[in-house]
Design an enzyme around this catalytic site. Structure first.
Site, short mmCIF file in Angstrom:
data_model
loop_
_atom_site.label_atom_id
_atom_site.label_comp_id
_atom_site.label_asym_id
_atom_site.label_seq_id
_atom_site.Cartn_x
_atom_site.Cartn_y
_atom_site.Cartn_z
N ARG A 330 0.80 -1.24 0.00
CA ARG A 330 0.00 0.00 0.00
C ARG A 330 0.83 1.29 0.00
NH1 ARG A 330 -3.28 1.45 3.23
NH2 ARG A 330 -4.92 2.09 1.80
N TYR A 334 -0.19 3.42 -3.11
CA TYR A 334 -1.09 4.57 -2.86
C TYR A 334 -0.43 5.66 -2.01
CZ TYR A 334 -4.34 0.58 -3.34
OH TYR A 334 -4.99 -0.56 -3.73
N CYS A 361 14.17 -5.38 -3.78
CA CYS A 361 15.15 -4.71 -4.63
C CYS A 361 14.44 -3.63 -5.46
CB CYS A 361 15.78 -5.76 -5.52
SG CYS A 361 17.30 -5.18 -6.19
N GLU A 362 14.07 -2.56 -4.80
CA GLU A 362 13.19 -1.55 -5.40
C GLU A 362 13.31 -0.29 -4.52
OE1 GLU A 362 10.54 -1.19 -8.45
OE2 GLU A 362 10.91 -3.23 -7.80
N TYR A 390 -6.07 -5.35 3.15
CA TYR A 390 -5.29 -5.21 1.92
C TYR A 390 -3.78 -5.31 2.18
CZ TYR A 390 -9.91 -3.64 0.63
OH TYR A 390 -11.26 -3.57 0.46
C1 LIG Z 1 -17.96 -3.55 -4.44
C2 LIG Z 1 -17.12 -3.34 -3.24
N1 LIG Z 1 -17.67 -3.56 -2.03
C3 LIG Z 1 -16.95 -3.41 -0.90
C4 LIG Z 1 -15.63 -3.01 -0.94
C5 LIG Z 1 -14.93 -2.87 0.35
O1 LIG Z 1 -14.40 -1.64 0.52
P1 LIG Z 1 -13.71 -1.24 1.91
O2 LIG Z 1 -12.66 -2.24 2.18
O3 LIG Z 1 -13.14 0.10 1.64
O4 LIG Z 1 -14.79 -1.22 2.93
C6 LIG Z 1 -15.04 -2.74 -2.17
C7 LIG Z 1 -13.67 -2.22 -2.26
O5 LIG Z 1 -13.49 -1.01 -2.43
C8 LIG Z 1 -15.79 -2.93 -3.35
O6 LIG Z 1 -15.26 -2.72 -4.55
N1 LIG Z 2 -6.73 -2.20 -2.18
C1 LIG Z 2 -7.17 -0.90 -1.82
C2 LIG Z 2 -8.66 -0.83 -1.68
C3 LIG Z 2 -9.37 -1.33 -2.87
C4 LIG Z 2 -10.74 -1.62 -2.55
C5 LIG Z 2 -11.34 -2.60 -3.51
N2 LIG Z 2 -12.38 -2.06 -4.32
C6 LIG Z 2 -6.46 -0.40 -0.59
O1 LIG Z 2 -5.57 -1.03 -0.12
O2 LIG Z 2 -6.74 0.65 -0.09
#
Ligand SMILES: Cc1ncc(COP(=O)(O)O)c(C=O)c1O
Ligand SMILES: N[C@@H](CCCC[NH3+])C(=O)O
Length: 440
Positions: A330, A334, A361-362, A390
């Site tokens: 992350r 991001y 290695c980045e 995540y």
């Molecule tokens: C359709 C959908 N529902 C639920 C989520 C869960 O989102 P969050 O983990 O931000 O609650 C996501 C991810 O963004 C999603 O794409």
């Molecule tokens: N992977 C993302 C969120 C994506 C949610 C999926 N729609 C994160 O780490 O914040």
């Protein structure tokens, strides 16, 4: 320092989570290791459910398992009586392996394959969230072929720009997800679904993005959808029994983040839907939500061992840990920010500022920039907070680094729920070059 859930400092001056000493966890499981505070997950799950119950609104709270999926996690979600959102055959397979009640599984995704849809039909899952015309047609033909019927929600994009990182925005018009609400595509999809013999149109779904801090975006989305529903109701007497407003509720990673409490998000959304439907004299639909990050994010902590150090005079001091973008992508993806402390002396006086590098290695493999820490030496343990969503689910084997294990802690007990990957695991799908076999 802000501690989430049951995290505290124990009598030995060590960081403790779920009543278990993190130094002990490191001795037992090694590092890196992801530790989940089960009590906090349960508290969040109950918080969401009870808010609906208190307001007397029919609901389903579906855990978005993309945030972190494992058999034990899904067992816990089931124990708490939540439903489940899956977005791939792999997540569905995990749910089936966890014996998750199929009627409470909702299947998402913008490009579900024929095989994935067949798996869902074979197991009679609760509903499929249909994302596009291709899927609608494919599902209809598969149902026909298999002599099955299935409930669906139609995912619509309401044209809302939530305030979050561009890559985790999903509700805007220019999005790969869903049927557009404004340009007539959503209406066309509803007509197709209503005319189907095999598909039962349960309702409408939307999800506007992730890590959202206030309720404005959710309220605007609900408003736009209900206005459209009122139009459809008078045009062709359609009204959904379910309105699913997705997930996306933000959490506190650092002091810069000021999310609403889970129950505040839910309350404000419910009130908007109640008022808006009432003003059109429409019935109140069942409300479904899909929290992922807000259920598990703050419950996860990653423990690392500090290794090498590099001082660039007058510029920066780097400390490297034994993980990095392979277990938490992350920050690189991001520019996500995290807080951390030394688990073996969390209350020691802050003396220096370090930037925490991973071992990949980045150059972009940095976990935290400018972290204030006490005097720190190799073999100290770094606890990075809020890695529960995540983190593991987006982990990878870059540089052939094995994935860390996952340990749940609760009421003074710890239990391994995902084993550490081994070097053998890393090569288990590899095959040698055929010519080399022939030569030997
Ligand atoms: C359709 C959908 N529902 C639920 C989520 C869960 O989102 P969050 O983990 O931000 O609650 C996501 C991810 O963004 C999603 O794409
Ligand atoms: N992977 C993302 C969120 C994506 C949610 C999926 N729609 C994160 O780490 O914040």
């Amino acid at each position: 320092m802000y501690f989430h859930g049951t995290t505290t400092v124990n009598g030995q001056g060590h960081l403790e989570i779920g009543g278990v000493d993190t130094v002990y966890l490191v001795q037992k499981y090694g590092t890196p290791v992801y530790v989940y505070d089960v009590t906090l997950i349960r508290e969040r799950a109950r918080g969401f459910k009870q808010t609906f119950e208190k307001l007397g609104v029919k609901s389903q709270v579906a855990y978005a398992s993309k945030a972190f999926s494992s058999i034990a996690m899904l067992n816990l979600v089931n124990e708490e009586g939540l439903s489940l959102d899956v977005v791939s055959g792999g997540e569905l397979y995990t749910a089936l392996a966890a014996k998750f009640p199929v009627e409470r599984i909702h299947f998402h995704g913008n490009n579900k394959s024929k095989e994935e849809l067949l798996l869902a039909l074979e197991h009679n899952i609760g509903c499929i969230v249909v994302d596009n015309f291709y899927e609608l047609e494919l599902l209809e033909s598969l149902c026909n072929e298999q002599k099955k019927s299935i409930s669906i929600l139609l995912r619509v994009t309401p044209g809302i720009e939530a305030h979050t990182h561009d890559y985790i925005l999903t509700g805007q018009e220019d999005s790969k997800f869903g049927f557009d609400l404004q340009n007539g595509q959503a209406e066309e999809a509803i007509k197709i679904a209503m005319g189907s013999d095999h598909i039962k149109l349960l309702g409408i779904h939307c999800h506007i993005g992730s890590q959202i801090f206030d309720s404005t975006g959710f309220i605007l989305a609900a408003r736009k959808i209900i206005d459209k529903l009122a139009e459809w109701n008078s045009k062709f007497l359609y009204f959904p029994s379910v309105l699913n407003l997705g997930g996306g509720f933000g959490i506190r990673y650092t002091e810069e983040d000021e999310p609403l409490s889970p129950d505040s998000y839910v309350k404000e959304i419910i009130i908007e839907v109640q008022n808006r439907t009432k003003s059109y004299q429409l019935p109140m639909p069942e409300i479904w939500i899909e929290p992922g990050r807000s259920l598990v994010g703050e419950a996860g902590t990653t423990l690392y061992t500090i290794g090498s150090r590099k001082d660039v005079p007058n510029v920066r001091k780097y400390l490297a840990v034994d993980g990095g973008m392979s277990d938490n992508i992350r920050p690189a993806l991001y520019e996500a920010k995290y807080e951390a402390v030394l688990a073996n002396r969390p209350t020691a006086t802050i003396e220096e500022t370090f930037s925490i590098a991973g071992k990949c290695c980045e150059s972009g493999d940095m976990l935290i920039w400018d972290l204030p820490l006490p005097k720190t030496v190799s073999n100290d343990i770094l606890a990075v907070f809020c890695t529960g969503a995540y983190g593991y689910s987006m982990s990878n084997n870059y540089n052939r680094i094995p994935r860390p294990p996952v340990v749940f802690v609760e009421n003074g007990e710890d239990y391994l729920v995902i084993k550490r990957e081994t070097y053998e695991d890393l090569i288990r799908l590899d095959l040698p070059l055929p010519s080399k076999i022939n030569q030997s």
